[in-house]
Every structure is written in C-alpha cells, then in structure tokens.
Write a protein that holds these residues in place. Structure first.
Motif, short mmCIF file in Angstrom:
data_model
loop_
_atom_site.label_atom_id
_atom_site.label_comp_id
_atom_site.label_asym_id
_atom_site.label_seq_id
_atom_site.Cartn_x
_atom_site.Cartn_y
_atom_site.Cartn_z
N GLU A 243 0.81 -1.21 0.00
CA GLU A 243 0.00 0.00 0.00
C GLU A 243 0.85 1.27 0.00
OE1 GLU A 243 -2.24 -1.11 3.45
OE2 GLU A 243 -3.97 -1.68 2.24
N PHE A 244 2.16 1.11 -0.17
CA PHE A 244 3.06 2.27 -0.17
C PHE A 244 2.67 3.29 -1.24
CE2 PHE A 244 6.85 4.47 -1.75
CZ PHE A 244 7.28 5.08 -0.58
N VAL A 245 2.69 4.57 -0.86
CA VAL A 245 2.41 5.66 -1.79
C VAL A 245 3.62 6.59 -1.78
CG1 VAL A 245 0.91 7.64 -2.25
CG2 VAL A 245 -0.08 5.52 -1.38
N SER A 246 4.14 6.94 -2.96
CA SER A 246 5.32 7.81 -2.99
C SER A 246 4.94 9.19 -2.47
CB SER A 246 5.88 7.89 -4.41
OG SER A 246 4.95 8.55 -5.22
N SER A 247 5.94 9.86 -1.94
CA SER A 247 5.71 11.12 -1.23
C SER A 247 4.91 12.14 -2.06
CB SER A 247 7.06 11.69 -0.80
OG SER A 247 6.90 12.98 -0.31
N GLY A 248 5.26 12.27 -3.35
CA GLY A 248 4.56 13.25 -4.18
C GLY A 248 3.07 13.01 -4.29
N ASP A 249 2.66 11.75 -4.17
CA ASP A 249 1.23 11.42 -4.29
C ASP A 249 0.50 11.43 -2.95
OD1 ASP A 249 0.79 11.15 -7.06
OD2 ASP A 249 1.88 9.26 -7.06
N ARG A 250 1.22 11.77 -1.90
CA ARG A 250 0.55 11.85 -0.59
C ARG A 250 -0.12 13.21 -0.43
NH1 ARG A 250 5.62 9.65 2.74
NH2 ARG A 250 5.92 7.78 1.47
N LEU B 198 0.65 14.52 9.45
CA LEU B 198 0.65 14.13 8.03
C LEU B 198 1.86 14.75 7.32
CD1 LEU B 198 -3.16 14.37 7.22
CD2 LEU B 198 -1.78 12.29 7.33
N ARG B 199 2.11 16.03 7.57
CA ARG B 199 3.26 16.67 6.92
C ARG B 199 4.58 16.02 7.32
NH1 ARG B 199 0.10 21.74 7.53
NH2 ARG B 199 1.09 22.03 9.55
N GLU B 200 4.70 15.64 8.60
CA GLU B 200 5.93 14.95 9.04
C GLU B 200 6.10 13.63 8.28
OE1 GLU B 200 5.48 14.54 13.26
OE2 GLU B 200 5.64 16.71 13.49
N ASN B 201 4.99 13.10 7.80
CA ASN B 201 5.04 11.83 7.07
C ASN B 201 4.97 12.04 5.55
OD1 ASN B 201 5.07 9.29 8.89
ND2 ASN B 201 3.83 10.80 9.97
N GLY B 202 5.43 13.21 5.12
CA GLY B 202 5.59 13.45 3.69
C GLY B 202 4.34 13.81 2.94
N PHE B 203 3.26 14.10 3.66
CA PHE B 203 2.03 14.52 2.98
C PHE B 203 2.09 16.01 2.66
CE2 PHE B 203 0.46 10.61 4.68
CZ PHE B 203 -0.67 10.29 3.96
N LYS B 204 1.43 16.38 1.57
CA LYS B 204 1.20 17.78 1.25
C LYS B 204 -0.24 18.05 1.69
CE LYS B 204 2.88 20.57 -2.58
NZ LYS B 204 3.42 20.54 -3.93
N THR B 205 -0.45 18.99 2.60
CA THR B 205 -1.78 19.25 3.13
C THR B 205 -2.39 20.47 2.43
OG1 THR B 205 -0.75 20.53 4.91
CG2 THR B 205 -1.31 18.24 5.40
N TYR B 206 -3.63 20.29 1.98
CA TYR B 206 -4.37 21.35 1.27
C TYR B 206 -5.66 21.69 2.01
CZ TYR B 206 -1.68 21.04 -3.08
OH TYR B 206 -0.69 21.09 -4.03
N ILE B 207 -6.05 22.95 1.94
CA ILE B 207 -7.41 23.33 2.30
C ILE B 207 -8.23 23.30 1.01
CG2 ILE B 207 -8.89 25.27 3.01
CD1 ILE B 207 -6.67 26.10 4.92
N VAL B 208 -9.42 22.70 1.06
CA VAL B 208 -10.35 22.75 -0.07
C VAL B 208 -11.70 23.15 0.54
CG1 VAL B 208 -11.48 21.48 -1.93
CG2 VAL B 208 -9.08 21.01 -1.39
N PRO C 19 5.78 19.19 -10.55
CA PRO C 19 4.60 18.34 -10.32
C PRO C 19 3.32 19.00 -10.81
CG PRO C 19 5.30 19.37 -8.27
CD PRO C 19 6.33 19.74 -9.31
N PRO C 20 2.26 18.20 -11.04
CA PRO C 20 1.01 18.72 -11.61
C PRO C 20 0.47 19.95 -10.89
CG PRO C 20 0.84 16.34 -11.18
CD PRO C 20 2.19 16.76 -10.75
N GLU C 21 0.59 19.97 -9.55
CA GLU C 21 0.02 21.08 -8.79
C GLU C 21 0.81 22.37 -8.98
OE1 GLU C 21 1.27 18.29 -7.55
OE2 GLU C 21 2.36 18.60 -5.66
#
Lengths: 332, 332
Positions: free
Chosen positions: A57-64, A177-187, B206-208
């Motif tokens: 289930e690994f997801v590369s950092s850019g897709d997080r 989430l950010r510490e774990n390589g996620f990019k966090t967005y407000i929508v 990247p796309p974003e």
C-alpha cells in the motif's frame, strides 16, 4: 592521542544523542489530543501503511495529497460562518459612506442585526452584500482588510480572535501528516482570498495550498503599477460537486486522504475514495454542545446528513468530537 | 582500543567524504550549458543574493517562487505550438467516426493539411476544433490521450518525440533554482491538462505547480463512480493579462523571478517586477535558426515585440540563444 580521544568522545556523544532522540520520537504520541479510539487508530494505521517502503500500500511522497475542508473541519463555523462575520463588519465599516443603506435591504438588515430580514433577502441579497464587500478593490487591499479584521474581531461566544477557534486535534493531524511526507491542502467553500492571509500562520498551509471559492480578477495598470482588481462576478464555487472540480483545477491529482464535516464535502470524499490503493476518509461530527456546538442533520450551517449516511455505509471514519477529542480548541 | 580506533577511522573518513563532496559541489557549474555572459552572471548573482542569510535582499524559502512560461521558454513552439499538433492528430484519429468532416470546415482543412483554409476558419474555427478534440471525455480519458500521443508523435523537423525538444539550459536553471529553495511553476497559455501528464517527468515540476488555460469541468456519477467531465466551454485563458490572474488564483503570492519569451509573458514579468525587494526577469530570445529557430517581432507564434522593448527599457535579462547557450536541446 588527545585529539583522537576528543574526536571519539564527540562521536560517541553525537551517536548517543541520535539514539535518545530517535527513541523519544518513536515514543511520542503524534496525536495527543485524540482519545484512543477507532478514529485515531485508523489514522495511524493508514499513515503507517502508505509510508512503509515495500508495503503493497506504499504511496510515494509526491502522491501523498491530503485535503481538508475548513469551516467546521479545521475551525468552527457557528453560529454563522466566520466569513459572514467579516462580511457584516465590512458593511458596518462602509455604512458611513452609504447613508442610503439605512433604508435599503439587505444592508438595512445587516446594520440592524436583523437576521430574519437578512434571511428574507435570500440568495440575491446575500450575493449583493458579498459583492459590495468583497469586490471593487485590489487583491492587496483585500488582503489587508482581512488581516486588519482578524487582528481585532472577536467571536461573540468565546470573546476571542476567530483564529483561536481552530481545532487542536486537527492541528496535530496536519502536522503529523506533513511529518510523514504529505502535502496538506485546504479545499473550502469559503473565499480563497479570505483564507490565504492567515492559513500558513495558523495551519502551516501556504497560500498556494489553499483552494476555495473566488470572484473574478482583472489585470490593470494603475499609476503605471500593475494591480489585480476584484470584480463583482463569481468565478468559481468550491463547494459540493465543485470540490472535486477545484481539486482537479488546482492540484491536478487525486488526494489519498480527505477530511470534512458536512454534506458539502461529500463529493470530495467520494472522489478521494474512488482512487486505487489505500484511501482515508474522515468526517468530523459536531457532538459537543458544551465545549463547542452539537449539530448535524438539520443544521442550516454545516448540515451533515447524506454524508453521514454514506460514511456509515462505506466505513469512513467519523469522529465524535465529544468522545474522541480530549481538547477542542488550543486555549481550552 | 581496537573499537575506538575503528570508530575513529570511520569518523575521519566520513568527515573527509563530506569535505570532498562540499568542495566538488562548490566547484561544479550549476549552469554548464550557459556561456559566461550577462544572463548567466545575473542569474547567479540574483540567486546568491536572495538566498544569503543576513543579506538585505534575503528572501525566505517559502517566498522563493519562480514562474516559467512553457511554449518557447521551456520547450520549442515552432512551426506551430505543439498542442496544435496534438489537436490535429486528434482530428485525424476521430475522422473515421465523422465522415462528414471530409466536406466540412474547419475539419476538412485539418484533414487535408490545408493551413491556408485553416487560417481562414479563424478563431471560431479554432475554437470548434479545440472543443471537439479537448472536451466530451473525462479528465482521466484525456490524460491517457495526451500520454498515448506523446509516446508516438514526432516533431516534423527533428523527427523526435516532442518532449525531447526542451531546452537543456532551462532544465539546468529549473534544477538550480530548486536546489536553492525555489518552488518552480509553469504559467502557460497552453492547456493545463495537456502539460500535467508529463511536466514532472520532463521538468521536475509536479502537476500542482502547473498553471495553464482550462475548459470547464463537471462532477458526475458514472456507473456509481465519480468522474469529471470536460465540457466544451472555456474556463480560463492563462495568457497575457491572464497570467498575473492565473498566478494569483493558483499560487496566491507574487513570484520573485519570471521567465518568458513573448509578448504573452509581458504582464507576468511586469507583475513580478512590481514587487518589493530583489526581482529577476528574463526573456529567451530565439536567435538561432540553425540549431532551433530565429524569430521575434513579426512571428505569428511567440511574437516578441513589446516585451523586448520593455526588457531593454527596464534592464531585464534577455538571453540570445545563439550566443549564450552552448547547447539548445539535450540531444544536440
């Protein structure tokens, strides 16, 4: 030999410090304001699973990519959306220049705090107030208005700046989430330019990671200086089915985690869920009338009805604020 | 004592490796395909100045936003924009399902490679072709079309994939800026969904971080799966005065560096220049008919006229491709 010994001692100390630090980090709870429960457990499991190299289930950092609604998910939204407080305060600030508003709806209703008359003005009245207060200035002027307002305005119930009414557990989640390589967005359905002036300071989310509703902008030269004028025309409504559209327009890839609290977030969560691989969808359920507010299926603000059914049907996480959050606001 | 010695030896070796690596990095030219000239010097000076802590011109990492036009700035744009080749190939691919196109303009012109008739069809004809080829499918289907096309299509002059026709000196510049904490963006008049499928692989963007022109999207459930349909309506034109608007909409802060090659980039460079503190504006001037193309003030594609005057008047950098670039394309 003295130099050798010194170097060696330094080396050992550094190694020790690293070991201690790493143990501390492992032991520290990244979500201290969350009670041990299903929601917390499922978040931790999700993050562990998508960040573990070699895991299926690994997801590369850019897709997080993780997307968060704002009103009712990251900060409170009662008794009315905070942007509505801003809007009404703007009407009051502009009133001396518009003596005719004393007798003209919907402005009269705002000046007299007459919520019934305001409701009667309907969507058309609301749009008129919005355009009068949000258009006709440059983007820089508008940004200053928002900052100036936030510096002095207070929430009527808590008598605190509106940016104090953010949820401590969600701040921890954003950081985790950010510490774990996620990019966090407000929508958010809220105005993008209403959120950007403070989103980085308050949430650690920079302006370019804020997606929201917008009015049209126009490039102009003013005194041979380029400016962007805010026009009284809707450009984009980032709510309900608009949220997946906003995500595609601004991010261009499907999030793997989505956080909301109302029916306006349903399509965003559906789109997130529809991707391949491991996904995480969570709804914040407002159940704490004492520390915050309790509302769901019948609330005119932040109604949570269809999305709650869908969450139960599909096994999305639902956080019971009263039971699962030790703390709601940082100041509590 | 043996353990002590081993540790120490390892420690010294690691320190040595670090020292060697750091010297190598300092000595390496980050822009090897740029001849020593005014443009290269001014880029290096700008980056050194805004990244030096304590310098009066220091800019914090989050505000190091650099925007790049795409067509003619990062990749070639002759004899026609590459997206036009894609569009025409789409018409040809769809033609078997539209026998009526053999006798109907503007499609007839495309099928017969009749550029004169195509030009005569004007903007209205162009819009019809665009909407026929770019709308009516989901975002995922469109992405696949772009990828499939790029995998086989070849540029008529160089007989190579279009993504080979990117400028080596600009690839180096993108990497150099990112190494120095810049966030690099594409801000192009081209279709955003035409660029996103390959921008990361080709440019490291990247796309974003791709801003471009777009058509409207609509959320729909199809076989109980959420999809985004591409509608035959313009949503946003990211060209000329639209570029500063796109930057505000999608990035929400003013870039400190902007790179373009045509009058369509003028307002983007003006807006970048109008901010406070140190700024960097650069135009790529197409002067090399042998290795690439030579065109400027009179070209229908990528016209560089007003922006060239403004660059000269205001001291913006102008790169003479023939004189200042050792290599144009990576394959040369």
């Amino acid at each position: 030999m003295k130099t050798v010994r010194n170097c060696f001692i330094r080396f050992v100390l550094a190694a020790l410090a690293c070991a201690v630090l790493s143990t501390t980090l492992q032991a520290a709870d990244p979500l201290p304001s969350w009670n041990e429960g299903v929601a917390k457990k499922s978040v931790l499991q999700f993050v562990a699973s998508v960040t573990k190299k070699g895991s299926p289930e690994f997801v590369s950092s850019g897709d997080r990519i993780a997307v968060f609604d704002n009103d009712g998910t990251l900060w409170a939204e009662q008794p009315i959306y905070f942007q509505a407080f801003f809007t009404f305060d703007r009407v009051k600030a502009l009133a001396p220049r518009h003596p005719e508003w004393k007798d003209r709806q919907p402005f009269k209703a705002v000046l007299e705090n007459d919520l019934k008359a305001l409701a009667a003005a309907g969507e058309k009245g609301g749009a008129e107030i919005l355009m009068t207060t949000h258009a006709g200035m440059t983007t820089e002027e508008f940004e200053k208005m928002v900052k100036d307002w936030l510096a002095t305005a207070k929430h009527p119930r808590f008598n605190r700046p509106f940016t104090d009414l953010v949820y401590q557990p969600m701040l921890e989640l954003l950081a985790y989430l950010r510490e774990n390589g996620f990019k966090t967005y407000i929508v958010s359905g809220g105005g993008v330019e209403f959120m950007r002036p403070w989103s980085e300071k308050v949430y650690g989310i920079p302006p370019e990671q804020v997606v929201g509703s917008s009015i049209r902008l126009k490039f102009e030269m003013r005194d041979s200086k380029p400016v962007l004028m805010r026009l009284p025309e809707i450009d984009f409504i980032d709510d309900g089915p608009g949220k997946p559209v906003g995500i595609q327009k601004f991010i261009g890839r499907r999030p793997i985690a989505a956080f909301g609290n109302s029916d306006g977030d349903l399509q965003m969560l559906q789109c997130t869920a529809a991707g391949e691989g491991r996904r995480f969808m969570l709804l914040v359920h407002h159940t704490d009338a004492e520390r915050e507010w309790a509302y769901d299926r019948k609330s005119p603000i932040g109604r949570l009805d269809k999305a709650l059914d869908e969450a139960q049907r599909r096994g999305w996480a639902v956080v019971d604020m009263k039971k699962e959050w030790k703390r709601i606001f940082p100041f509590q």
